[in-house]
Design a protein around this motif. Structure first.
Motif, PDB file in Angstrom:
ATOM      1  N   TYR A  62      28.255  16.948  30.680  1.00 24.92           N
ATOM      2  CA  TYR A  62      28.399  17.328  32.103  1.00 24.92           C
ATOM      3  C   TYR A  62      29.695  17.817  32.381  1.00 24.92           C
ATOM      4  N   TRP A  63      30.086  17.917  33.831  1.00 20.49           N
ATOM      5  CA  TRP A  63      31.296  18.508  34.159  1.00 20.49           C
ATOM      6  C   TRP A  63      31.832  17.926  35.653  1.00 20.49           C
ATOM      7  N   LEU A  64      33.235  17.878  35.712  1.00 18.85           N
ATOM      8  CA  LEU A  64      33.694  17.339  36.815  1.00 18.85           C
ATOM      9  C   LEU A  64      34.237  18.542  37.890  1.00 18.85           C
ATOM     10  N   LEU A  65      34.108  18.309  39.046  1.00 14.64           N
ATOM     11  CA  LEU A  65      34.368  19.285  40.020  1.00 14.64           C
ATOM     12  C   LEU A  65      35.561  18.593  40.966  1.00 14.64           C
ATOM     13  N   SER A  66      36.711  19.287  40.947  1.00 14.22           N
ATOM     14  CA  SER A  66      37.558  18.882  41.907  1.00 14.22           C
ATOM     15  C   SER A  66      37.644  20.022  42.978  1.00 14.22           C
ATOM     16  N   ASN A  67      37.745  19.434  44.256  1.00 12.89           N
ATOM     17  CA  ASN A  67      37.852  20.272  45.535  1.00 12.89           C
ATOM     18  C   ASN A  67      39.364  20.355  46.075  1.00 12.89           C
ATOM     19  N   LEU A  68      40.034  21.235  45.659  1.00 14.31           N
ATOM     20  CA  LEU A  68      41.549  21.324  46.146  1.00 14.31           C
ATOM     21  C   LEU A  68      41.873  22.042  47.535  1.00 14.31           C
ATOM     22  N   SER A  69      40.697  22.315  48.235  1.00 16.22           N
ATOM     23  CA  SER A  69      40.833  22.534  49.638  1.00 16.22           C
ATOM     24  C   SER A  69      41.144  21.447  50.475  1.00 16.22           C
ATOM     25  N   THR A  70      41.783  21.779  51.520  1.00 13.76           N
ATOM     26  CA  THR A  70      42.068  20.387  52.518  1.00 13.76           C
ATOM     27  C   THR A  70      41.093  20.670  53.504  1.00 13.76           C
ATOM     28  N   SER A  71      40.133  21.626  53.762  1.00 17.51           N
ATOM     29  CA  SER A  71      39.416  21.618  55.138  1.00 17.51           C
ATOM     30  C   SER A  71      37.965  22.291  54.900  1.00 17.51           C
ATOM     31  N   LYS A  72      37.664  22.613  53.404  1.00 12.83           N
ATOM     32  CA  LYS A  72      36.085  23.155  53.335  1.00 12.83           C
ATOM     33  C   LYS A  72      35.466  22.158  52.233  1.00 12.83           C
ATOM     34  N   THR A  73      34.306  21.988  52.654  1.00 10.58           N
ATOM     35  CA  THR A  73      33.333  21.172  51.733  1.00 10.58           C
ATOM     36  C   THR A  73      32.476  22.332  50.686  1.00 10.58           C
ATOM     37  N   TYR A  74      32.524  22.120  49.391  1.00  9.88           N
ATOM     38  CA  TYR A  74      31.842  22.867  48.595  1.00  9.88           C
ATOM     39  C   TYR A  74      30.405  22.267  48.225  1.00  9.88           C
ATOM     40  N   VAL A  86      24.545  18.566  45.505  1.00  9.57           N
ATOM     41  CA  VAL A  86      25.705  17.720  45.765  1.00  9.57           C
ATOM     42  C   VAL A  86      27.014  18.427  46.562  1.00  9.57           C
ATOM     43  N   LYS A  87      27.368  17.551  47.417  1.00 10.60           N
ATOM     44  CA  LYS A  87      28.321  18.014  48.652  1.00 10.60           C
ATOM     45  C   LYS A  87      29.721  17.595  48.085  1.00 10.60           C
ATOM     46  N   VAL A  88      30.779  18.605  47.912  1.00 10.49           N
ATOM     47  CA  VAL A  88      31.966  17.900  47.511  1.00 10.49           C
ATOM     48  C   VAL A  88      33.078  18.127  48.582  1.00 10.49           C
ATOM     49  N   PRO A  89      33.277  16.973  49.281  1.00 11.63           N
ATOM     50  CA  PRO A  89      34.149  17.133  50.157  1.00 11.63           C
ATOM     51  C   PRO A  89      35.652  17.532  50.151  1.00 11.63           C
ATOM     52  N   PRO A  90      36.298  18.193  51.019  1.00 13.77           N
ATOM     53  CA  PRO A  90      37.810  18.290  50.620  1.00 13.77           C
ATOM     54  C   PRO A  90      38.465  17.214  49.917  1.00 13.77           C
ATOM     55  N   GLY A  91      39.252  17.572  49.089  1.00 10.77           N
ATOM     56  CA  GLY A  91      40.352  16.778  48.577  1.00 10.77           C
ATOM     57  C   GLY A  91      39.628  15.782  47.583  1.00 10.77           C
TER      58      GLY A  91
END
Length: 242
Positions: A62-74, A86-91
């Protein structure tokens, strides 16, 4: 087992092949708009994407995702599943992604930009490998050849086709959908009660004071939560419109 993570991006206008990148366990890749002084591994050339928007780390199957944005959800979705995402929120750092095949989507100026991630086939315990002793009982003993199961699939169909909907078919809609002369309104009501009481053991959240349609909602919620009904079971229903 082949344990690398494969990241693939659509071909650029000047190229005829998609860009691919392999990550071995422990390796990482950054994605985003990038700059000459801060390059990224996956370039998403859109003004709405951060210069360094996120990071992927390969971990086994498997793998890990980091959201480095301060305002956008991926959003990470399973293109082969029944609307799983899966939703990954900012930060958010190190969100584990369980899908073997994923599409990562980021907000863009005009819609979204995305890329694909292919993880190795996940490892499962082989059948019959559990310790000895008394046999483990089946939690939800459903017969996929039974009429009640087709009724359950019909109940789940709207959510399987569109996970964003909350609509649950009524008994008249199920009759029309299944087109089975042997299934009257009374018969379908009996099967729904049988599923609720004997097969899936759902309980009225209102303690008997809720609406009469609570069984249908509870059955759909449980069946989808535990993958008792999946998009593959839609093949048991008549072809729509025929």
């Amino acid at each position: 087992m082949h344990s690398t993570i494969l990241i693939q991006q659509a071909a650029a206008p000047t190229d005829d092949r998609p860009y691919s990148l392999e990550l071995a366990p422990g390796e990482q890749a950054f994605f985003g708009r990038g700059t000459p002084g801060s390059p990224v591994d996956i370039v998403l050339d859109d003004p709405a994407v951060s210069r360094r928007a996120g990071r992927i780390v390969a971990v086994g199957d498997y793998w890990l995702l980091s959201n480095l944005s301060t305002s956008k959800t991926y959003v990470v979705e399973n293109p082969e599943g029944g609307g799983e995402f899966v939703k990954v929120p900012p930060g958010r750092v190190g969100a584990p992604i369980p899908f073997e095949f994923s599409r990562v989507s980021l907000p863009a100026v005009d819609g979204t930009v995305s890329f694909l991630v292919f993880a190795p086939q996940q490892v499962h315990v082989p059948p019959g490998s559990a310790d000895g002793g008394a046999a483990t009982q089946v939690a939800y003993p459903l017969d996929q050849n039974a009429k009640y199961f087709r009724i359950l699939v019909a109940l789940c169909e709207p959510r399987l086709r569109d996970p964003s909907t909350s609509r649950i078919p009524t008994i008249p809609e199920i009759i029309e959908r299944l087109r089975d002369p042997g299934l009257s309104r009374t018969a379908i009501g009996f099967h729904i009660g049988y599923l609720a009481e004997k097969k899936l053991h759902v309980k009225d959240p209102q303690g008997g004071e809720g609406k009469a349609d609570w069984q249908r909602h509870a059955l759909v919620s449980l069946a989808l939560r535990f993958d008792l009904v999946t998009s593959e079971h839609l093949a048991l229903l008549p072809v729509p419109g025929r």
